[in-house]
Scaffold this motif. Structure first.
Motif, short mmCIF file in Angstrom:
data_model
loop_
_atom_site.label_atom_id
_atom_site.label_comp_id
_atom_site.label_asym_id
_atom_site.label_seq_id
_atom_site.Cartn_x
_atom_site.Cartn_y
_atom_site.Cartn_z
N LEU A 1 -3.31 4.70 -1.79
CA LEU A 1 -4.29 5.08 -0.77
C LEU A 1 -4.24 6.60 -0.58
N ALA B 1 -6.33 6.90 7.52
CA ALA B 1 -6.64 6.15 6.30
C ALA B 1 -6.23 4.69 6.45
N TYR C 1 -8.69 1.42 6.78
CA TYR C 1 -8.55 0.74 5.49
C TYR C 1 -9.30 -0.59 5.52
N THR D 1 0.83 5.15 0.44
CA THR D 1 -0.04 6.23 0.91
C THR D 1 0.45 7.57 0.40
N VAL E 1 0.86 -1.18 0.00
CA VAL E 1 0.00 0.00 0.00
C VAL E 1 0.89 1.24 0.00
#
Lengths: 244, 244, 244, 244, 244, 244
Positions: free
Chosen positions: C35, C60, C64, C6, C4
């Motif tokens: 993200l 976030a 998630y 960000t 992921v």
């Protein structure tokens, strides 16, 4: 007392020049003996040369068969090897890089080094850092001249003076000759610049004499213990000089 | 891609062990090739060994005649030579000392190194300092075991765990295996200690893969410029292995 | 593996661009998932934005609900939050600031960062310092361009080249793209400058892959222990986007 | 003059205690006004809490609608956010971490900090480092008590005294209360330990008064320039307090 | 409360000027009392003057027979003696060098000092280093004006503004008046430069008031223990003022 | 050559002992001349004594009327004044603190200092730091003995050996006698400890001889320029010895 001065490269003429500088600095009772490695680089300029030189200088001392000596001066400015030689021999070992810095610290609040090629500046900074004397170093500046180009004394002096200005601007109050091949230049540039200029070869000879005079030897505790007995090969078979 | 992993000593068994560790870490498309220097020390323990090793490893790479490779991993923890190899070869060079530290910094606020003999601690500290990753190193601790004594895995693990406690007390949240010969130990000690343990060989393989994958190469500006062409001798004639 | 990435701001276009850069760097078995925080600044420029961003990114990740992932890459150059995310998630976390510096250290003796606004330089210096990789940073230089002004690739490249000269003068042998929004620029400027240029997004992806590949996770001892269970409010009621 | 003292967490009782401490330190013409964030953690213990707190405190100040004030005191020991608040408000901002250190430096050659949980020590060290006052810090020691466990004054005092011994052994000649929740403890422990003990809340109030009295304000050049106008969201819709 | 402000030299006019500056900064309940040493240099410019001044100021305080006081402010920027005075008196002691730096750190990320002669820069750097506040000092710059040349306010301001530009270029976001004789200049130059300018005399008065207000005194543990009773001579017989 | 060795206190017996140590170290052509200040403390223990001593030693040299000399050795371990004396005289000046450290750095990777009272440790640390040789200092340890208690050689030796163990534990491979009054002890403790022990008096004599031998003098640029001509008073009228 007898001091062995090791050149860091295989160029015999440079050994002779260094020995002249060392003798000029030595006290009346001191005999200086130059040692040129039997292999290694013809001049040390950069990391590869420096590590090769370190091994070659250790080998030269390891296999040395001349008269007994009281101290070793390692005449490669910014070159590697001093800790290894401290392990190897039983007498005090002084590297010209650290020696120049030690004396320079006594002469002004900040010192600067003027050396040969720009590529050597980083090595010198690292060498000063690990020797514990980098704090008061204001700058290490290159002249752009290679080690074997220093013979032209006039050009070297001019390049030194130019680089010295940059060191002065960075705060240096004392200057250091950043190559063993610059030995002898100190007086002329000192007068022209109006600041003390330290030659590492002379500085190291005096520090070696000092340690011997005081009966001090390298500590064998931890860091510089005697090398362990083991199998070691010192270079390739038929590893004599060759052009790269 | 092909990665050459250089052992820092002449002990072939250790090269093989290191290669096993490197292969365990390598990605599917990576070929690992071990390189044992043709001369140098049978184990690197102390400064003399380390400088000798640096020259021998450079020589091994200089005269290497195998298939082309994409990166070099230097598998001597705390040993010298990385800057020289960066000058010498055109591909990325990763030393296991710095590699372990780089990854360790990502896993905790402070890391510690557990190594072999106490005499090696200083070299490792210096190596981390110059690599630029010493700030978050809480301690470098010796186990008292020599490099060639690591074979006894049980004893090594026990000694590691004891030394690790001292590193933990000094603030280490992550540990590093401080010798290439410890490769393979990381999982067992990590589980027992409850902290991540980084093996330098694996770390260096991953970093080498990373640099190659990103198309990055050593900078040729200033520090690590290509060695100048000149005469260099790589060791004494007939300098094959001999017992000191 | 799944990583992921960000974004540190709410600008979806920038997330997409970052994801493109991340995918270009990722290995064949790696899935990259972008993200974008649901709140926070539309671009992070300065300390207020950075702290706001840190909270928003943590939120976030905390909320998630997508597929499981193996690592987090935080794509805010010089932005805060990495230690908090290390506490929060159970997988390795790599911030692009530190990642770029780690790889840059392997490619030259000193590196420099070229970033957006001058006001961000201090944050970047602090971020590198605490990550433990500031020692070999020669300079952090601003281009004067805001984060959302980077779209004009030509102007960005020109500004980068100008600022890069200043970093070079300060001793940098390697350069780092000092903003996630510069991703993709590295090849062009590297060729023009003749030095390696590291993109933090790519560097972080490779480091995350490395950690995952080696089975390494964040230490839970001391520094980055799991957050204690307690009451926490994540933003004001009705705290959606608003113009300041 | 009026000083706003911001609690770093949402626990109203702690705000009141801090305000009591601040008022005890404030000069006759100073009005102290406590500000509790409307969201964030109920206590700040670790990095995640700290970054969340930073955003929440900035939001509280951003939306503050009370009487005008002359300075801000941020009462979270080791917590983030001070630089962001310096950007945000036009009046001087003093964080209790740095404040305590500044005064401690005037009272002895080395100072030490005694704080709550061990996990907070690293954050405090980082906070002191970036504030520029870490050099003379001998140690940061945890008591093992959580922020909300400090209410039991007797236990807190005993834990403080034990931890203080370790700071003293590390060279501390002055001690600092390492949590806003310890405010009020300074006199008792100072007498028992025989060394001055600085409370950050009181120190920050005096430093804020000093800056206001001298007409000094935060520099807007570079580092702490006013935040750029842009879209920013301050937390998730319906982001009120919830148990993790 | 009563604060004794010690001039570092024997020039009565300068004491008066300093006292004016101190009174302008002092709170309503504070009485400022100037103390001029009975011997020492007429101005302190360099190390010899500084050490002489340190002894003379200690002697002045040792033999002071005026009303009791609550704190000492030492008004010699970069001059020695503060640790000795901390040993000597039982009340808090604040040196204007450190005081200015402490407050400057609260107002910007980096500060700079503009002082008199270039020869004083090194002393100031050392003083800041040992006080523990040098980290965030970007530069110490000389104006080339001697201490007794500062009377010409116009010339001093012009020289300050010129030197301030160099400090700004080095990263300073806040400036410090680097001589007690510059007291009063801060407002004018601050407006012209657009950055906060800290006067050490005012800063020290506020810090002294702060320490007294909080009931804090110098630690007697280790560093600043009371001087041991012994025979001490304070200057040569007939050592009154004489021209060198 | 002639070297003036200045005692830092007024105790004539100590001057004589120092001169004995200096003569034992001096080369055949060196004459050592002891100089006892006419005023100052009977022993230097703490900051107040140290600053008083600095002024008294400068005064002794300023008014010295003996034969011309080639260098000054300042025999106060950790005491102030060396920079002032460098301004004052035209010959090289070597302080025993820095001298011992310079030589110790050549003998091992880390050195430690064993001194008299604990209260002196901080001064010594500061002195080494500013001299630029603190990096490789592992520890400064007190014996708890006052300067004038060193006469009992047996007790001093025992206390030294005990304190030396702590320095060794901290990593010291070389030890330094941390008080001029310990001169003569080096050989006995070196043998018992198995490490080199450096006496500052001897070290300083050798360094002074080295500088003189190389024709080097203090830089007059910036830091140590000649004192400006001005009115200076050297102590109070009738300031002869008195008991505090």
């Amino acid at each position: 007392m007898r001091i062995v001065v090791t050149n860091c490269n295989t160029t015999q003429e440079m050994t002779e020049e260094i020995v002249r500088g060392a003798r000029a600095a030595a006290g009346p009772g001191t005999t200086v003996l130059g040692l040129t490695p039997g292999w290694g680089p013809e001049s040390a300029e950069g990391w590869l040369d420096s590590y090769l030189s370190a091994a070659a200088v250790m080998d030269a001392l390891r296999t040395y068969e001349g008269p007994a000596y009281d101290a070793v001066v390692m005449a490669g400015f910014g070159e590697h090897g001093r800790e290894g030689v401290r392990e190897l021999v039983d007498v005090p070992v002084v590297d010209i890089t650290e020696a120049a810095a030690h004396l320079a610290c006594l002469l002004g609040r900040r010192y600067g080094v003027v050396t040969t090629l720009e590529r050597s500046c980083g090595q010198i900074e690292d060498s000063l850092e690990l020797a514990g004397v980098a704090r008061n170093c204001a700058a290490v500046i290159g002249t752009g001249l290679g080690v074997l180009e220093l013979e032209d004394a006039e050009r070297t002096e001019a390049a030194f003076l130019t680089a010295a200005e940059r060191a002065r601007d960075a705060g240096a109050e004392v200057l250091v000759l950043g190559c063993a091949g610059m030995t002898g230049l100190q007086q002329a540039v000192s007068e022209k610049l109006g600041v003390p200029v330290v030659d590492g070869v002379g500085a190291a000879v005096k520090l070696a004499e000092s340690l011997v005079g005081l009966g001090l030897r390298t500590s064998r505790v931890a860091g510089y213990a005697t090398p362990l007995p083991k199998r070691r090969g010192w270079g390739r078979s038929g590893g004599g000089a060759q052009a790269d």
